[in-house]
Design an enzyme around this catalytic site. Structure first.
Site, PDB file in Angstrom:
ATOM      1  CB  SER A   1      49.193  43.465  27.783  1.00  0.00           C
ATOM      2  OG  SER A   1      49.228  42.126  28.174  1.00  0.00           O
TER       3      SER A   1
HETATM    4  C1  LIG Z   1      50.832  39.462  29.960  1.00  0.00           C
HETATM    5  S1  LIG Z   1      50.010  38.643  31.256  1.00  0.00           S
HETATM    6  C2  LIG Z   1      48.301  38.881  30.888  1.00  0.00           C
HETATM    7  C3  LIG Z   1      47.881  40.308  30.739  1.00  0.00           C
HETATM    8  C4  LIG Z   1      46.414  40.544  30.812  1.00  0.00           C
HETATM    9  N1  LIG Z   1      45.648  39.845  29.805  1.00  0.00           N
HETATM   10  C5  LIG Z   1      46.016  42.009  30.811  1.00  0.00           C
HETATM   11  O1  LIG Z   1      44.815  42.270  30.949  1.00  0.00           O
HETATM   12  O2  LIG Z   1      46.868  42.904  30.687  1.00  0.00           O
HETATM   13  C6  LIG Z   1      50.234  36.939  30.850  1.00  0.00           C
HETATM   14  C7  LIG Z   1      49.655  35.991  31.854  1.00  0.00           C
HETATM   15  O3  LIG Z   1      49.611  34.697  31.272  1.00  0.00           O
HETATM   16  C8  LIG Z   1      49.620  33.782  32.335  1.00  0.00           C
HETATM   17  N2  LIG Z   1      49.883  32.409  31.844  1.00  0.00           N
HETATM   18  C9  LIG Z   1      51.056  31.900  31.397  1.00  0.00           C
HETATM   19  N3  LIG Z   1      50.905  30.606  31.071  1.00  0.00           N
HETATM   20  C10 LIG Z   1      49.611  30.284  31.298  1.00  0.00           C
HETATM   21  C11 LIG Z   1      48.856  29.084  31.145  1.00  0.00           C
HETATM   22  N4  LIG Z   1      49.421  27.951  30.704  1.00  0.00           N
HETATM   23  N5  LIG Z   1      47.546  29.107  31.483  1.00  0.00           N
HETATM   24  C12 LIG Z   1      46.963  30.246  31.949  1.00  0.00           C
HETATM   25  N6  LIG Z   1      47.651  31.409  32.118  1.00  0.00           N
HETATM   26  C13 LIG Z   1      48.944  31.437  31.798  1.00  0.00           C
HETATM   27  C14 LIG Z   1      50.707  34.326  33.250  1.00  0.00           C
HETATM   28  O4  LIG Z   1      50.568  33.841  34.574  1.00  0.00           O
HETATM   29  C15 LIG Z   1      50.480  35.835  33.116  1.00  0.00           C
HETATM   30  O5  LIG Z   1      49.767  36.349  34.216  1.00  0.00           O
END
Ligand SMILES: C[S@@+](CC[C@H](N)C(=O)[O-])C[C@H]1O[C@@H](n2cnc3c(N)ncnc32)[C@H](O)[C@@H]1O
Length: 414
Positions: free
Chosen positions: A75
């Protein structure tokens, strides 16, 4: 010390200096604890294969796409800093706290690790094994061996029986599954990018029994939640570079709106003189709650830069402006009109009832200003809550919850 290390250190210093300035420009303060963590964690170790300069830009680094859609990223630093600030403000610091991060990348988890200190704990969960493998590898490379990485759909409890002082969600969601509320300690906090009326805000929600009540919100955008909690959001084209953002179930005839946009434009102005710092994101949620019951369809207008510069549309904010479709008329909140460093609010409309529609939108803007430009508060209650037990406000029913948006006029009751 290698040249790469020296380069990353100075790039990181510059990134954090920019973040502090960005916060100040928005009227926010970058908390010293969040700032200290961001000065320490080497973001480039979570973006392998990406040039150093890019790793320290204030932008998300995309790590996975499905077709044209981004489904995972590291992010953007400004967003991470704001959300960590929301969490730390609500909990009076994060030292010693137990945290669950939903959506892994490694970077945010290590910032959290710095913030919670040796007594606290961090678990990060992602639905995608490629993401958790990558996050685990990057965390180890950066020396953060005490973050628990779990691969699961976070719709369900992640470490059954465990509760956290803070759950921080880093994917955009439409609803709050019961497991998120239930895993937060009473008086604990959920920070979550939640979409209401097509507009996403990072809400800080404090748990009190079976309800959650907001204590702050910030404008944001995120990759969508996948798995059992996925809820479709789609874009339809209404002109070259101009789109409407629609929630699952919303039906709009794009050709009909396109032909309305070709009709002459009527405008209305509120006759206000507002200072530059006025938070118009609050106005947009106010308009949503007021206009939605009055019109056939409340939608969100987005536009490419070229569509704005060529004058096809002139929205207030090209990344998401409130718009309505009603009885042969399309209207939206217009770009601001500036005079002597103050601005006025207006609406543009096209179609058979354009003058009335623009006037109505502007009237709601005046009412918001007359009420003291109130900020929204969000309340999330279980789906089975009877109407009589809901706070007074605009109710949006979701799959698992009843959400209510309220506005408290300055010095008054909602
Ligand atoms: C923007 S990224 C996370 C960025 C991260 N927190 C960082 O350190 O920059 C969003 C993540 O949410 C995950 N995601 C989406 N739906 C999800 C769910 N139902 N359970 C767990 N993870 C999920 C996606 O696979 C994706 O990798």
């Amino acid at each position: 010390m290698s040249i790469g290390t020296l380069g990353s250190e100075s790039l990181r210093r510059e990134m954090v200096d920019r973040l502090a300035a960005d916060h100040a420009a928005k009227g926010l303060t970058l908390r010293p604890d969040v700032e200290a963590a961001m000065r320490v964690v080497p973001r480039h170790l979570y973006t392998p294969g990406v040039p150093l300069e890019e790793a320290y830009k204030d932008a998300a680094v995309i790590t996975k796409r499905r077709g044209e859609e981004t489904i995972s990223s590291v992010s953007a630093p400004f967003l991470i800093a704001e959300m960590l600030g929301q969490a730390a403000d609500a909990l009076d610091g994060l030292e010693g706290r137990h945290v669950l991060e939903i959506g892994s990348g490694g970077y945010n988890a290590s910032l959290l690790r710095e913030l919670v200190g040796p007594v606290g704990s961090v678990t990060t969960v992602d639905i995608d094994p490629e993401v958790t493998d990558r996050a685990a590898t990057c965390l180890a490379a950066a020396g953060y061996n005490d973050v628990t990485v779990v691969c699961a759909d976070a719709e369900q409890p992640v470490e059954p029986g465990r509760r956290y002082d803070l759950i921080i969600v880093t994917a955009g969601t439409w609803d709050i599954p019961p497991a998120w509320r239930d895993q937060v300690t009473d008086n604990g906090v959920l920070v979550v990018p939640l979409r209401t009326f097509g507009m996403t805000r990072s809400w800080t929600l404090r748990r009190s029994g079976n309800r959650l009540d907001s204590v702050s919100d910030r404008q944001c955008g995120f990759v969508p939640v996948q798995g059992a909690g996925a809820h479709q959001m789609r874009y339809v084209d209404i002109a070259d570079g101009v789109h409407l953002r629609l929630d699952e179930g919303q039906q709009v005839d794009p050709a009909a709106v396109a032909s309305l946009l070709n009709q002459p434009r009527q405008e209305a102005w509120a006759g206000l003189s507002l200072p530059p710092r006025t938070v118009l994101a609050d106005l947009d949620l106010w308009l949503a709650t007021r206009l939605r019951p009055e019109v056939c369809e409340f939608v969100v207008l987005t536009a490419q830069e070229e569509a704005v510069t060529s004058g096809i549309v002139a929205p207030a904010w090209r990344f998401g402006t409130p718009a309505t479709i009603d009885h042969g008329t399309f209207s939206y909140r217009s770009a601001l009109r500036w005079t002597d460093r103050k601005f006025d609010l207006g609406a543009y409309a096209h179609g058979s009832a354009a003058t009335a529609a623009a006037g109505r939108m502007v009237e709601h803007m005046r009412t918001w200003v007359d009420a003291g430009s109130p900020s929204p508060a969000l309340h999330v209650l279980p789906a089975a809550t009877p109407d009589g037990d809901l706070p007074d406000g605009a109710v949006l029913d979701k799959r698992h919850s009843r959400t209510v948006l309220t506005f408290t006029p300055q010095g008054g009751t909602p």
